[in-house]
Design an enzyme around this catalytic site. Structure first.
Site, PDB file in Angstrom:
ATOM      1  N   CYS A 145     -74.657  11.838  84.449  1.00 49.20           N
ATOM      2  CA  CYS A 145     -73.403  11.342  85.037  1.00 49.20           C
ATOM      3  C   CYS A 145     -72.893  12.375  86.038  1.00 49.20           C
ATOM      4  O   CYS A 145     -72.795  13.565  85.727  1.00 49.20           O
ATOM      5  CB  CYS A 145     -72.381  11.111  83.933  1.00 49.20           C
ATOM      6  N   ASP A 185     -61.746  13.881  96.413  1.00 51.55           N
ATOM      7  CA  ASP A 185     -62.802  12.882  96.551  1.00 51.55           C
ATOM      8  C   ASP A 185     -63.688  13.244  97.737  1.00 51.55           C
ATOM      9  O   ASP A 185     -63.199  13.638  98.802  1.00 51.55           O
ATOM     10  CB  ASP A 185     -62.186  11.487  96.740  1.00 51.55           C
ATOM     11  N   HIS A 220     -67.191  11.936  78.330  1.00 48.43           N
ATOM     12  CA  HIS A 220     -67.831  10.815  79.012  1.00 48.43           C
ATOM     13  C   HIS A 220     -67.458   9.499  78.341  1.00 48.43           C
ATOM     14  O   HIS A 220     -68.046   9.106  77.333  1.00 48.43           O
ATOM     15  CB  HIS A 220     -69.355  10.978  79.045  1.00 48.43           C
ATOM     16  N   ASN A 225     -60.261   1.952  88.979  1.00 49.18           N
ATOM     17  CA  ASN A 225     -61.180   0.832  89.130  1.00 49.18           C
ATOM     18  C   ASN A 225     -61.964   0.683  87.835  1.00 49.18           C
ATOM     19  O   ASN A 225     -62.572   1.647  87.364  1.00 49.18           O
ATOM     20  CB  ASN A 225     -62.148   1.090  90.288  1.00 49.18           C
ATOM     21  N   HIS A 276     -61.882   7.450  85.543  1.00 49.39           N
ATOM     22  CA  HIS A 276     -61.149   8.363  86.435  1.00 49.39           C
ATOM     23  C   HIS A 276     -60.039   7.587  87.133  1.00 49.39           C
ATOM     24  O   HIS A 276     -60.104   6.369  87.281  1.00 49.39           O
ATOM     25  CB  HIS A 276     -62.090   8.980  87.469  1.00 49.39           C
TER      26      HIS A 276
END
Ligand code: 5GP
Ligand code: ZN
Length: 124
Positions: A14, A40, A56, A97, A110
């Site tokens: 990940c 970002d 995670h 999202n 996130h």
């Protein structure tokens, strides 16, 4: 999933787990025991920060009862980041999202903090 970091489980494949472990560099703006935040790589606003827990979990759908504190810590981290970056006066938008329709591209939960200019009145 196989490696632990500060008692929490991280995934070996990940991208955000790799950032948390320091295996991939990031422009970090905040870190505590529970979360990390970094700029970002593909900003969609002048200020675009990713805030993510040091465990995670694919999405908000994956949280267990006994992980509720992490959710509160994420909110506290968002507020602290906003203050540190001076966004508390002008304001900011927080976006998560979740899943296919929302176009979640990194399956490690996130929140996006978006700021640095006026946004539309509609969220999407
Ligand atoms: P999502 O589409 O899952 O809501 O958001 C994932 C975000 O992570 C995207 O905005 C993308 O630009 C960002 N991102 C993906 N890989 C990296 C990376 O390696 N470093 C950083 N700083 N951001 C990343
Ligand atoms: Zn992860």
């Amino acid at each position: 999933m196989c490696k632990t970091h500060e008692n929490e489980t991280l995934s070996d494949d990940c991208i955000f787990c790799k950032i948390i472990k320091g295996d991939i560099p990031s422009d970090k703006v905040y870190e505590d025991r529970y979360c990390i935040a970094f700029r970002d790589i593909n900003p969609q606003m002048p200020v675009h920060i990713v805030v993510t827990p040091k465990i995670h979990i694919e999405s908000v759908l994956g949280f267990k009862e006994d992980q509720a504190e992490i959710l509160g810590r994420l909110q506290l981290a968002i507020a602290e980041i906003a203050r540190r970056l001076g966004l508390d006066g002008s304001g900011f938008r927080v976006v998560n999202n979740c899943g296919k329709d929302a176009k979640q591209s990194v399956p490690h939960i996130h929140y996006h903090i978006l700021a640095g200019g006026e946004m539309g009145e509609r969220i999407v």
